[in-house]
Design an enzyme around this catalytic site. Structure first.
Site, PDB file in Angstrom:
ATOM      1  CB  SER A 111      -0.884   0.063   1.248  1.00  0.00           C
ATOM      2  OG  SER A 111      -1.489   1.275   1.373  1.00  0.00           O
ATOM      3  CE1 TYR A 119      -4.645  -1.958   4.872  1.00  0.00           C
ATOM      4  CE2 TYR A 119      -3.390   0.028   4.538  1.00  0.00           C
ATOM      5  CZ  TYR A 119      -4.135  -1.075   4.126  1.00  0.00           C
ATOM      6  OH  TYR A 119      -4.282  -1.067   2.748  1.00  0.00           O
TER       7      TYR A 119
END
Ligand code: NAD
Length: 261
Positions: A143, A156
């Site tokens: 990401s 995350y």
């Protein structure tokens, strides 16, 4: 071997980015194993739509990646289903938005298991066959949050940074073996994972849901547009080709300019 005859497993591929990636490989004739934690009957229509027009085999594997035993069994099951595994796409990932002091421990553990540990287990099981055949591709869907941080996403951001580090380390271990290992770092892509965050983000930031989309999601992306899942799928196809043999250990951004800032 022709590209279309190669066998690929895409984890977390019944939704969003993973589904787009699996669809693209299937459309190009690869043998594809899709995966999620849903029972096969629940995803039967979706599997039929992926199989329609696919020249290669399309199989489905169920495993809950929050369970280490099921997680470790996934790649062996893919090898049993497809006969071998040439390409592994570690895509499954989950999100939780909360201030770190209020971050539920169970969510922290689940995010690490699904988004990081599962990639480790899958890579360990997939590499020996790839190395033996002298050809393989491992693609980890990290990401922009593997390269940059945002508040309220401690688990995350930690796992995505770790996935980038894992990618680089494994790439160096197999650099002379014909196996490339790369991370793709997307910016915001409109998928169920992002849609589910809107209400949480509105609450922790004290914004309306419209403001969340405009400022939280599209704010960091200079293009002011969501990345499309198909763009990520096409990058996976490129990385799976022989012309991408020198791209390894890379964290490739596809983020509308986010990490240029
Ligand atoms: P999504 O929620 O649409 O899909 C996630 C997939 O993972 C689903 O198929 C789901 O069944 C599977 N999954 C979730 N928990 C699981 C578990 N315990 N066991 C097995 N499977 C499980 O998500 P998405 O937006 O398509 O995200 C896919 C990947 O891309 C994730 O790793 C995510 O972090 C990453 N990513 C997404 C974005 C974005 O903006 N959507 C941006 C950058 C990176």
């Amino acid at each position: 071997m022709e590209q279309g005859n190669r066998a690929v497993l895409v984890t977390g591929s019944t939704s969003g980015i993973g589904l787009a990636i699996a669809r693209r490989y299937a459309a190009l004739g690869y043998d594809v194993a899709l995966h999620s934690f849903a029972a096969e009957a629940e995803v039967a229509d979706l599997l039929a739509s992926v199989a329609e027009g696919a020249a290669g085999r399309v199989r489905y594997l169920r495993a809950d990646l929050s369970d280490p035993v099921e997680s470790q069994a996934l790649v062996p099951a893919a090898i049993a289903a497809l006969g071998r595994l040439d390409i592994l796409v570690n895509n499954a990932g989950i999100q939780k938005v909360a201030p770190v002091e209020a971050f539920p421990v169970a969510d922290w553990d689940r995010i690490l298991a699904v988004s990081l540990d599962s990639a480790f287990h899958a890579i360990r099981a997939a590499l020996p066959g790839m190395v033996e055949r002298g050809w393989g591709r491992i693609i980890n869907i990290a990401s922009a949050h593997g390269l940059r941080a945002s508040p309220f996403k401690s688990a995350y951001v930690a796992t995505k940074h770790a996935v980038v580090g894992l990618t680089k380390s494994v790439a160096l271990e197999v650099a002379e073996k014909g196996v490339t290992v790369n991370a793709i770092c997307p910016g915001y892509v409109w998928t169920p994972l992002v849609a589910r965050q809107v209400a949480d983000q509105a609450r922790v930031h004290g914004l309306s849901e419209d403001e969340v989309v405009r400022t939280i999601f599209l704010g960091p992306q200079p293009t002011k547009a969501f990345v499309q899942p198909e763009e990520i799928a096409e990058l996976c196809i490129y990385l799976s080709g022989d012309m991408a043999r020198s791209i390894t250990g890379s964290a490739i951004s596809i983020d509308g300019g986010w990490t240029a800032k």
